[in-house]
Design an enzyme around this catalytic site. Sequence first.
Site, short mmCIF file in Angstrom:
data_model
loop_
_atom_site.label_atom_id
_atom_site.label_comp_id
_atom_site.label_asym_id
_atom_site.label_seq_id
_atom_site.Cartn_x
_atom_site.Cartn_y
_atom_site.Cartn_z
N LYS A 108 0.82 -1.22 0.00
CA LYS A 108 0.00 0.00 0.00
C LYS A 108 0.85 1.27 0.00
CE LYS A 108 -3.92 -2.36 1.96
NZ LYS A 108 -4.96 -2.50 2.97
N TYR A 127 -11.32 -11.37 8.63
CA TYR A 127 -12.55 -12.02 8.16
C TYR A 127 -12.26 -13.47 7.79
CZ TYR A 127 -10.54 -10.74 3.62
OH TYR A 127 -9.70 -10.58 2.55
N GLY A 146 -0.56 -0.69 13.18
CA GLY A 146 0.02 -0.93 11.86
C GLY A 146 -0.59 0.00 10.81
N ASP A 157 -9.91 1.93 2.30
CA ASP A 157 -9.97 1.11 3.53
C ASP A 157 -10.61 1.89 4.68
OD1 ASP A 157 -8.76 -1.27 2.71
OD2 ASP A 157 -6.75 -0.46 3.01
P1 NDP Z 1 0.57 -4.43 10.14
O1 NDP Z 1 1.49 -5.58 9.90
O2 NDP Z 1 0.88 -3.10 9.54
O3 NDP Z 1 0.41 -4.21 11.76
C1 NDP Z 1 0.21 -5.28 12.60
C2 NDP Z 1 -0.19 -4.78 14.02
O4 NDP Z 1 -0.61 -5.93 14.74
C3 NDP Z 1 0.92 -4.13 14.83
O5 NDP Z 1 0.38 -3.09 15.61
C4 NDP Z 1 1.40 -5.30 15.73
O6 NDP Z 1 1.93 -4.88 16.97
C5 NDP Z 1 0.10 -6.00 15.98
N1 NDP Z 1 0.23 -7.42 16.31
C6 NDP Z 1 0.63 -8.43 15.50
N2 NDP Z 1 0.59 -9.61 16.16
C7 NDP Z 1 0.13 -9.34 17.41
C8 NDP Z 1 -0.13 -10.14 18.57
N3 NDP Z 1 0.06 -11.47 18.56
N4 NDP Z 1 -0.59 -9.52 19.68
C9 NDP Z 1 -0.80 -8.20 19.70
N5 NDP Z 1 -0.56 -7.38 18.65
C10 NDP Z 1 -0.10 -7.94 17.51
O7 NDP Z 1 -0.87 -4.94 9.71
P2 NDP Z 1 -2.03 -4.21 8.88
O8 NDP Z 1 -2.40 -2.93 9.54
O9 NDP Z 1 -1.67 -4.19 7.44
O10 NDP Z 1 -3.23 -5.28 9.04
C11 NDP Z 1 -3.76 -5.62 10.30
C12 NDP Z 1 -4.88 -6.63 10.13
O11 NDP Z 1 -5.96 -6.06 9.41
C13 NDP Z 1 -4.50 -7.89 9.36
O12 NDP Z 1 -5.03 -8.98 10.07
C14 NDP Z 1 -5.20 -7.72 8.01
O13 NDP Z 1 -5.53 -8.96 7.47
C15 NDP Z 1 -6.44 -6.95 8.41
N6 NDP Z 1 -7.04 -6.13 7.33
C16 NDP Z 1 -8.36 -6.32 6.97
C17 NDP Z 1 -8.98 -5.54 6.01
C18 NDP Z 1 -10.40 -5.80 5.63
O14 NDP Z 1 -10.85 -5.33 4.58
N7 NDP Z 1 -11.18 -6.49 6.42
C19 NDP Z 1 -8.26 -4.45 5.31
C20 NDP Z 1 -6.89 -4.30 5.76
C21 NDP Z 1 -6.32 -5.12 6.73
P3 NDP Z 1 3.50 -4.49 17.18
O15 NDP Z 1 3.64 -3.05 16.75
O16 NDP Z 1 3.74 -4.68 18.63
O17 NDP Z 1 4.29 -5.43 16.32
#
Ligand code: NDP
Length: 265
Positions: A64, A209, A123, A100
């Site tokens: 993105k 989802y 994220g 989004d």
């Molecule tokens: P990023 O990889 O940019 O960010 C991931 C985030 O998740 C970070 O804040 C990370 O924390 C946290 N994290 C990961 N694992 C854990 C854990 N086990 N416990 C607590 N925190 C955790 O991800 P995105 O923002 O790109 O995507 C996030 C989610 O959103 C994904 O699951 C993606 O599939 C979903 N999504 C769904 C969409 C939809 O249309 N429904 C659209 C876009 C995304 P830390 O900073 O500590 O590492």
Amino acid sequence: MRKKFAIFGDPVEHSLSPLMHNSAFVEFGFDGVYFKEHLKDGSKLKDRFFELNLSGANITVPHKEAAFRAADILDDFAKRANAVNTLVNKDGVLYGYNTDAPGFLNAIKKFDNIKTILILGAGGTAQATSLFLKDAGYNVEILNRSKPRLEYFKEKGFKTYSFDEFKTRPYDLVVNMTSAGLKDENLPAPKEILEKLFLDAKGAVDIIYGKETPFLKLAKSFNLKTADGKDMLIEQGVLAFDYFTNHRFDLEEIRKIMQEALREY
Ligand code: NDP
């Protein structure tokens, strides 16, 4: 001539976007086709887009930001969000949008009287969505597992917390925007924190989802109204389709077709 569209991502094989968009093309009698395009190197996005002679594209993880850089003209919100998930080719000029965040906003409209929102995760999706929700008048705070990614939010004036410094207070809506629960059975925050939050919340949303995550299971055990990521997926797709087809079709009609296409998911 048939217009071509694609979704770029790595991985991309599980994407439901082709099903949503192709169903809408068929229903509206629009001469278009939408396919998956596996792209490893984001820097090749623009070249590949034009090699494939695309009219438009969606962009998913992890490209993105690359799409943001590939766009020639960014809409105001995409510019601020630093992330583009929709590209439209207008006479060889690439326009970039972020659907989004407005998609998420549309997806939470079914919850009544929401003013305060706690986002779990910091994220890319949380970054774009939090800004959009703030613009729309919501009071948004961010809770993340670790501190480094919170800096972005602090700079933008959000209240932020890591687990160790978080003191629970009531929020109307609690949202999982982490990837915890996607490929594992993890909760996005310690169970004690979530349980306290769920006692006061009016609803809980997970943007993952295709499965019931441990986060949503826990929220349901508190009898909360819930939504999973399918609504957001559909809403971002509705807005992308509207850009692809230059605002020709009724949004409610597009929504109905896409909901029907994903009924079994
Ligand atoms: P990023 O990889 O940019 O960010 C991931 C985030 O998740 C970070 O804040 C990370 O924390 C946290 N994290 C990961 N694992 C854990 C854990 N086990 N416990 C607590 N925190 C955790 O991800 P995105 O923002 O790109 O995507 C996030 C989610 O959103 C994904 O699951 C993606 O599939 C979903 N999504 C769904 C969409 C939809 O249309 N429904 C659209 C876009 C995304 P830390 O900073 O500590 O590492």
